[in-house]
Design a protein around this motif. Structure first.
Motif, PDB file in Angstrom:
ATOM      1  N   LEU A  28       0.806  -1.246  -0.159  1.00  0.00           N
ATOM      2  CA  LEU A  28       0.018  -0.045   0.141  1.00  0.00           C
ATOM      3  C   LEU A  28       0.983   1.149   0.060  1.00  0.00           C
ATOM      4  O   LEU A  28       0.486   2.285  -0.731  1.00  0.00           O
ATOM      5  CB  LEU A  28      -0.925  -0.132   1.288  1.00  0.00           C
ATOM      6  CG  LEU A  28      -2.180  -1.047   1.276  1.00  0.00           C
ATOM      7  CD1 LEU A  28      -2.920  -0.957   2.292  1.00  0.00           C
ATOM      8  CD2 LEU A  28      -2.953  -0.793   0.051  1.00  0.00           C
ATOM      9  N   ASP A  29       2.004   1.195   0.726  1.00  0.00           N
ATOM     10  CA  ASP A  29       2.962   2.543   0.893  1.00  0.00           C
ATOM     11  C   ASP A  29       3.490   2.684  -0.494  1.00  0.00           C
ATOM     12  O   ASP A  29       3.642   3.753  -0.794  1.00  0.00           O
ATOM     13  CB  ASP A  29       3.982   2.206   2.046  1.00  0.00           C
ATOM     14  CG  ASP A  29       3.370   2.463   3.127  1.00  0.00           C
ATOM     15  OD1 ASP A  29       2.324   2.759   3.476  1.00  0.00           O
ATOM     16  OD2 ASP A  29       4.217   1.697   4.137  1.00  0.00           O
ATOM     17  N   SER A  30       3.606   1.727  -1.383  1.00  0.00           N
ATOM     18  CA  SER A  30       4.501   2.076  -2.848  1.00  0.00           C
ATOM     19  C   SER A  30       3.196   2.372  -3.676  1.00  0.00           C
ATOM     20  O   SER A  30       3.702   3.203  -4.614  1.00  0.00           O
ATOM     21  CB  SER A  30       4.897   0.579  -3.126  1.00  0.00           C
ATOM     22  OG  SER A  30       4.075  -0.449  -3.686  1.00  0.00           O
ATOM     23  N   ILE A  31       1.835   2.279  -3.213  1.00  0.00           N
ATOM     24  CA  ILE A  31       0.931   2.415  -4.216  1.00  0.00           C
ATOM     25  C   ILE A  31       0.400   4.251  -3.875  1.00  0.00           C
ATOM     26  O   ILE A  31       0.047   4.817  -4.686  1.00  0.00           O
ATOM     27  CB  ILE A  31      -0.401   1.538  -4.189  1.00  0.00           C
ATOM     28  CG1 ILE A  31       0.024   0.336  -4.716  1.00  0.00           C
ATOM     29  CG2 ILE A  31      -1.406   2.476  -4.910  1.00  0.00           C
ATOM     30  CD1 ILE A  31      -0.987  -0.582  -4.273  1.00  0.00           C
ATOM     31  N   LEU A  32       0.576   4.581  -2.596  1.00  0.00           N
ATOM     32  CA  LEU A  32       0.274   5.653  -2.365  1.00  0.00           C
ATOM     33  C   LEU A  32       0.577   7.029  -3.028  1.00  0.00           C
ATOM     34  O   LEU A  32      -0.001   7.902  -3.227  1.00  0.00           O
ATOM     35  CB  LEU A  32       0.765   6.030  -0.693  1.00  0.00           C
ATOM     36  CG  LEU A  32      -0.002   7.353  -0.056  1.00  0.00           C
ATOM     37  CD1 LEU A  32      -1.329   7.392  -0.256  1.00  0.00           C
ATOM     38  CD2 LEU A  32       0.479   7.217   1.502  1.00  0.00           C
ATOM     39  N   PRO A  33       2.160   7.134  -3.527  1.00  0.00           N
ATOM     40  CA  PRO A  33       2.495   8.017  -4.320  1.00  0.00           C
ATOM     41  C   PRO A  33       2.001   8.131  -5.631  1.00  0.00           C
ATOM     42  O   PRO A  33       1.212   9.470  -6.151  1.00  0.00           O
ATOM     43  CB  PRO A  33       4.016   8.042  -4.501  1.00  0.00           C
ATOM     44  CG  PRO A  33       4.374   6.902  -3.313  1.00  0.00           C
ATOM     45  CD  PRO A  33       3.282   6.171  -3.077  1.00  0.00           C
ATOM     46  N   TRP A  34       1.690   7.228  -6.322  1.00  0.00           N
ATOM     47  CA  TRP A  34       0.963   7.146  -7.598  1.00  0.00           C
ATOM     48  C   TRP A  34      -0.887   7.633  -7.187  1.00  0.00           C
ATOM     49  O   TRP A  34      -0.964   8.497  -8.068  1.00  0.00           O
ATOM     50  CB  TRP A  34       0.615   5.689  -8.027  1.00  0.00           C
ATOM     51  CG  TRP A  34      -0.077   5.553  -9.289  1.00  0.00           C
ATOM     52  CD1 TRP A  34       0.489   5.724 -10.510  1.00  0.00           C
ATOM     53  CD2 TRP A  34      -1.480   5.005  -9.527  1.00  0.00           C
ATOM     54  NE1 TRP A  34      -0.301   5.556 -11.246  1.00  0.00           N
ATOM     55  CE2 TRP A  34      -1.585   4.957 -10.948  1.00  0.00           C
ATOM     56  CE3 TRP A  34      -2.483   4.609  -8.654  1.00  0.00           C
ATOM     57  CZ2 TRP A  34      -2.754   4.573 -11.501  1.00  0.00           C
ATOM     58  CZ3 TRP A  34      -3.378   3.947  -9.266  1.00  0.00           C
ATOM     59  CH2 TRP A  34      -3.734   4.113 -10.752  1.00  0.00           C
ATOM     60  N   VAL A  35      -1.312   7.035  -6.169  1.00  0.00           N
ATOM     61  CA  VAL A  35      -2.749   7.839  -5.977  1.00  0.00           C
ATOM     62  C   VAL A  35      -2.679   9.402  -5.431  1.00  0.00           C
ATOM     63  O   VAL A  35      -3.490   9.959  -6.088  1.00  0.00           O
ATOM     64  CB  VAL A  35      -3.350   6.914  -4.661  1.00  0.00           C
ATOM     65  CG1 VAL A  35      -4.564   7.479  -4.162  1.00  0.00           C
ATOM     66  CG2 VAL A  35      -3.355   5.498  -5.212  1.00  0.00           C
ATOM     67  N   LEU A  39      -4.940  12.746  -5.813  1.00  0.00           N
ATOM     68  CA  LEU A  39      -5.719  13.085  -4.764  1.00  0.00           C
ATOM     69  C   LEU A  39      -4.607  13.761  -3.731  1.00  0.00           C
ATOM     70  O   LEU A  39      -3.855  13.005  -3.050  1.00  0.00           O
ATOM     71  CB  LEU A  39      -6.410  12.285  -3.963  1.00  0.00           C
ATOM     72  CG  LEU A  39      -7.526  11.621  -4.770  1.00  0.00           C
ATOM     73  CD1 LEU A  39      -8.103  10.208  -4.221  1.00  0.00           C
ATOM     74  CD2 LEU A  39      -8.585  12.539  -4.939  1.00  0.00           C
ATOM     75  N   PRO A  40      -3.719  14.805  -4.308  1.00  0.00           N
ATOM     76  CA  PRO A  40      -2.397  15.454  -3.624  1.00  0.00           C
ATOM     77  C   PRO A  40      -2.753  15.610  -2.226  1.00  0.00           C
ATOM     78  O   PRO A  40      -1.738  15.603  -1.579  1.00  0.00           O
ATOM     79  CB  PRO A  40      -2.433  16.835  -4.262  1.00  0.00           C
ATOM     80  CG  PRO A  40      -3.376  17.003  -5.437  1.00  0.00           C
ATOM     81  CD  PRO A  40      -4.476  15.831  -5.156  1.00  0.00           C
TER      82      PRO A  40
END
Length: 135
Positions: A28-35, A39-40
């Motif tokens: 999940l932590d690796s996906i967060l920057p992409w999301v 959604l800044p």
């Protein structure tokens, strides 16, 4: 009684929640920057509990049909969603770098309750107008 096919969206939503909950904290932590590109202001995935269980609440209401347009139906809808949230938190206790959190369950319930209230209000408004969509 609602037709059985009406439960399919709720089942698919529960499946999506289960799959997402199966992701480790590291994944999940690796996906967060992409999301965060879309959604800044998002700093973690906690607000997603509201969204996921709002959608689940809508799909459960769809499955319930006319019964969703009552206070008893709203309570049943929220109860179903919170019970599923409880099993989801228990499931997360077995996922690496994840843990159950009572606040997540509260957020799940709030998302489901808001969805149920919107459905209830929608049905009441359209029923008062004699709409053919009240089924």
């Amino acid at each position: 009684m609602a037709q059985k096919w009406r439960y399919l969206p709720a089942i698919f939503c529960m499946l999506a929640i289960f799959i997402t909950s199966s992701r480790s904290g590291e994944q999940l932590d690796s996906i967060l920057p992409w999301v965060q590109k879309w959604l800044p202001g998002l700093t973690d995935f906690n607000p997603m509990h509201y969204v996921a269980y709002f959608i689940l609440g809508l799909t459960v209401a769809f499955a319930m049909g006319r019964r969703a347009a009552t206070w008893r139906g709203l309570a049943l809808n929220v109860a179903i969603c919170v019970l599923y949230g409880l099993t989801d938190e228990w499931h997360q206790s077995y996922v690496p770098m994840r843990s159950p959190d009572p606040m997540d369950l509260l957020h799940d319930g709030i998302g489901a309750a808001v969805a149920g209230l919107i459905v209830l209000i929608f049905f009441v408004l359209f029923n008062r107008r004699g709409s053919k969509y009240y089924t």
